[in-house]
Design a protein around this motif. Sequence first.
Motif, PDB file in Angstrom:
ATOM      1  N   LEU A 135      35.785 114.682 -10.148  1.00  0.00           N
ATOM      2  CA  LEU A 135      35.013 115.244 -11.263  1.00  0.00           C
ATOM      3  C   LEU A 135      35.925 116.114 -12.111  1.00  0.00           C
ATOM      4  O   LEU A 135      35.893 116.059 -13.338  1.00  0.00           O
ATOM      5  CB  LEU A 135      33.851 116.093 -10.741  1.00  0.00           C
ATOM      6  N   GLY A 136      36.776 116.906 -11.440  1.00  0.00           N
ATOM      7  CA  GLY A 136      37.725 117.757 -12.157  1.00  0.00           C
ATOM      8  C   GLY A 136      38.682 116.921 -12.994  1.00  0.00           C
ATOM      9  O   GLY A 136      38.945 117.221 -14.157  1.00  0.00           O
ATOM     10  N   ARG A 137      39.193 115.834 -12.398  1.00  0.00           N
ATOM     11  CA  ARG A 137      40.149 114.983 -13.118  1.00  0.00           C
ATOM     12  C   ARG A 137      39.553 114.372 -14.378  1.00  0.00           C
ATOM     13  O   ARG A 137      40.246 114.170 -15.357  1.00  0.00           O
ATOM     14  CB  ARG A 137      40.607 113.844 -12.203  1.00  0.00           C
ATOM     15  N   VAL A 138      38.262 114.031 -14.309  1.00  0.00           N
ATOM     16  CA  VAL A 138      37.646 113.453 -15.503  1.00  0.00           C
ATOM     17  C   VAL A 138      36.917 114.528 -16.324  1.00  0.00           C
ATOM     18  O   VAL A 138      36.121 114.212 -17.200  1.00  0.00           O
ATOM     19  CB  VAL A 138      36.690 112.273 -15.168  1.00  0.00           C
ATOM     20  N   GLU A 139      37.238 115.808 -16.007  1.00  0.00           N
ATOM     21  CA  GLU A 139      36.793 116.932 -16.827  1.00  0.00           C
ATOM     22  C   GLU A 139      35.276 117.073 -16.901  1.00  0.00           C
ATOM     23  O   GLU A 139      34.704 117.280 -17.959  1.00  0.00           O
ATOM     24  CB  GLU A 139      37.389 116.839 -18.237  1.00  0.00           C
ATOM     25  N   ILE A 140      34.632 116.910 -15.737  1.00  0.00           N
ATOM     26  CA  ILE A 140      33.197 117.214 -15.649  1.00  0.00           C
ATOM     27  C   ILE A 140      33.076 118.477 -14.785  1.00  0.00           C
ATOM     28  O   ILE A 140      33.707 118.566 -13.725  1.00  0.00           O
ATOM     29  CB  ILE A 140      32.419 116.039 -15.012  1.00  0.00           C
ATOM     30  N   MET A 156      30.066 111.696 -20.849  1.00  0.00           N
ATOM     31  CA  MET A 156      30.175 112.156 -19.455  1.00  0.00           C
ATOM     32  C   MET A 156      29.909 111.003 -18.486  1.00  0.00           C
ATOM     33  O   MET A 156      30.584 110.866 -17.467  1.00  0.00           O
ATOM     34  CB  MET A 156      29.170 113.287 -19.186  1.00  0.00           C
ATOM     35  N   ARG A 157      28.909 110.189 -18.815  1.00  0.00           N
ATOM     36  CA  ARG A 157      28.605 109.041 -17.955  1.00  0.00           C
ATOM     37  C   ARG A 157      29.816 108.117 -17.867  1.00  0.00           C
ATOM     38  O   ARG A 157      30.140 107.601 -16.810  1.00  0.00           O
ATOM     39  CB  ARG A 157      27.441 108.236 -18.534  1.00  0.00           C
ATOM     40  N   GLN A 158      30.469 107.922 -19.027  1.00  0.00           N
ATOM     41  CA  GLN A 158      31.620 107.018 -19.019  1.00  0.00           C
ATOM     42  C   GLN A 158      32.735 107.604 -18.154  1.00  0.00           C
ATOM     43  O   GLN A 158      33.396 106.891 -17.400  1.00  0.00           O
ATOM     44  CB  GLN A 158      32.088 106.755 -20.465  1.00  0.00           C
ATOM     45  N   ARG A 159      32.927 108.924 -18.230  1.00  0.00           N
ATOM     46  CA  ARG A 159      33.968 109.543 -17.414  1.00  0.00           C
ATOM     47  C   ARG A 159      33.599 109.486 -15.938  1.00  0.00           C
ATOM     48  O   ARG A 159      34.460 109.284 -15.080  1.00  0.00           O
ATOM     49  CB  ARG A 159      34.191 110.995 -17.883  1.00  0.00           C
ATOM     50  N   LEU A 160      32.314 109.608 -15.653  1.00  0.00           N
ATOM     51  CA  LEU A 160      31.871 109.502 -14.260  1.00  0.00           C
ATOM     52  C   LEU A 160      32.109 108.071 -13.732  1.00  0.00           C
ATOM     53  O   LEU A 160      32.555 107.881 -12.598  1.00  0.00           O
ATOM     54  CB  LEU A 160      30.383 109.867 -14.155  1.00  0.00           C
ATOM     55  N   ARG A 189      39.062 111.580 -25.959  1.00  0.00           N
ATOM     56  CA  ARG A 189      39.153 112.220 -24.651  1.00  0.00           C
ATOM     57  C   ARG A 189      39.264 111.181 -23.544  1.00  0.00           C
ATOM     58  O   ARG A 189      40.047 111.317 -22.605  1.00  0.00           O
ATOM     59  CB  ARG A 189      37.897 113.068 -24.476  1.00  0.00           C
ATOM     60  N   ILE A 190      38.483 110.119 -23.647  1.00  0.00           N
ATOM     61  CA  ILE A 190      38.509 109.083 -22.611  1.00  0.00           C
ATOM     62  C   ILE A 190      39.813 108.282 -22.664  1.00  0.00           C
ATOM     63  O   ILE A 190      40.400 107.939 -21.641  1.00  0.00           O
ATOM     64  CB  ILE A 190      37.261 108.189 -22.742  1.00  0.00           C
ATOM     65  N   LEU A 191      40.296 108.033 -23.880  1.00  0.00           N
ATOM     66  CA  LEU A 191      41.560 107.307 -24.014  1.00  0.00           C
ATOM     67  C   LEU A 191      42.703 108.107 -23.394  1.00  0.00           C
ATOM     68  O   LEU A 191      43.541 107.564 -22.668  1.00  0.00           O
ATOM     69  CB  LEU A 191      41.873 107.051 -25.484  1.00  0.00           C
ATOM     70  N   ASP A 192      42.701 109.410 -23.677  1.00  0.00           N
ATOM     71  CA  ASP A 192      43.730 110.286 -23.143  1.00  0.00           C
ATOM     72  C   ASP A 192      43.661 110.291 -21.613  1.00  0.00           C
ATOM     73  O   ASP A 192      44.671 110.181 -20.919  1.00  0.00           O
ATOM     74  CB  ASP A 192      43.493 111.687 -23.732  1.00  0.00           C
TER      75      ASP A 192
END
Lengths: 258, 232
Positions: A135-140, A156-160, A189-192
């Motif tokens: 969760l930390g790695r994907v910044e949630i 957030m869902r996409q990062r999860l 943010r997701i691309l990065d």
Amino acid sequence: MSDTPLLSVRALTKRFGGRVACHDVSFDLWPGEVLGIVGESGSGKTTLLNCLAGRLEPDAGSVSYETASMGTVDVHRLSEARRRLLARTEWGFVNQDARDGLRMGVSAGANIGERLMAIGARHYGEIRGSASEWLGRVEIDLDRLDDRPTTFSGGMRQRLQIARNLVSNPRLVFMDEPTGGLDVSVQARILDLLRGLVDRFHLSAVLVTHDLGVARLLTHRLMVMQGGAVIEQGLTDQVLDDPQHAYTQMLVASILPV
Amino acid sequence: MLPVLRVSGLNKSFVMHAQGGLALRVLEDVALSVAPGECLALVGPSGAGKSTLLRSLYGNYRPQTGSIRIRHREAWVELANAEPRTTLDVRRHTLGFVSQFLRVIPRVATVDVVAEPMLRLGATPEQARDRAQFLLSLLGIPERLWQLPPATFSGGEQQRVNIARSLIADYPVLLLDEPTASLDVANRDGVIDLIRQRREAGAAIVGIFHDTAVRDALATRLHNVALPGAQA
């Protein structure tokens, strides 16, 4: 450089009724490579991706995958059970719509932990620890660990979904428009995030996108599809800076400058 | 010294399908070779094909015929129409390209933008960051900017960030496309020093230098570039 491709695709063809969705596609994906498949809607990108990942049965051709532990396998000749095992241990699949890749009825932590339990993790504390780390790695924020993804925003869902896919340390990740339908700031943010993770974990990936900017940022190589066929391929910067095929030239010329 | 880059019979045309298949011949039968410690300056009028030649050498443009051979991992490798992974490996270890323009990556801090090529070569994050910070200060990028993404920097600052990124790995062969364009004199001299050090350390360099002062400071040889059919 490795001498064995991770994925070897030969003469892959898929029809839906009388319509050819994907025609005679062949390529090798080497370890550490990110391959982009670009082209407009209906060109066969997603069908090809689904055939590669074993989610769709092709009408002809083969997909060979070099596994970590059981040698080379033909993805479409594996038993359903073996293929599922492969899909949850060595592969990841990031859907465009996170709802298709997440279990919406269980918490964020459970969504990540489930992948770990599927590969044999049993220690609750360790599973929860890994889930928090990802969760930390994907910044949630960690205080969202016990919330359901239904309460999350699209980004957030996409990062999860990305965390759920990468927690089990896959070697190969399939991505279908992972930033499609998101705000540009969320997309950046997701691309990065993806870029960093691909580098850090030496992932190989096949990425379907219609966005040439996303392709430029994330991929090493491109295949351009039109009407189900691959009409041009090469290094990403070659295809975008020196496009050869009339259709690719049209695509590149259609990018809106900012 | 023996050459580390040998080009022969290079031909490159652009076919524009939107213009009814109009073919533009830009490079015709180009031959050159560069040895370690040499800096070959491409000279010729604007539009003569200097950038096309440089981009072909980097594998960015795809020539129709001809050979571009480069010493890579102690062997000769053919770059013209090479497999993507071959070109990528050559770019990662042997061949650097310095352009005027930084391709900005959203959200990544300047120091990490610069450190990235060295990290990919296996350096530790500390080594890569140290070297990145050294180059950034050498090129006059103020320390308060290092943690910011370069998207909002001025043109000259972005250009210097790009130079730092392109020079952080000690590539044996360097291609330079107007590395000092739009820099002020102090920053220009810093870039010249940095490139001269590379040349003296044995890098083989091919460059386009619009500014004659920069060319005089760096070039050891000139190579004329002219469009096919034009008077050389």
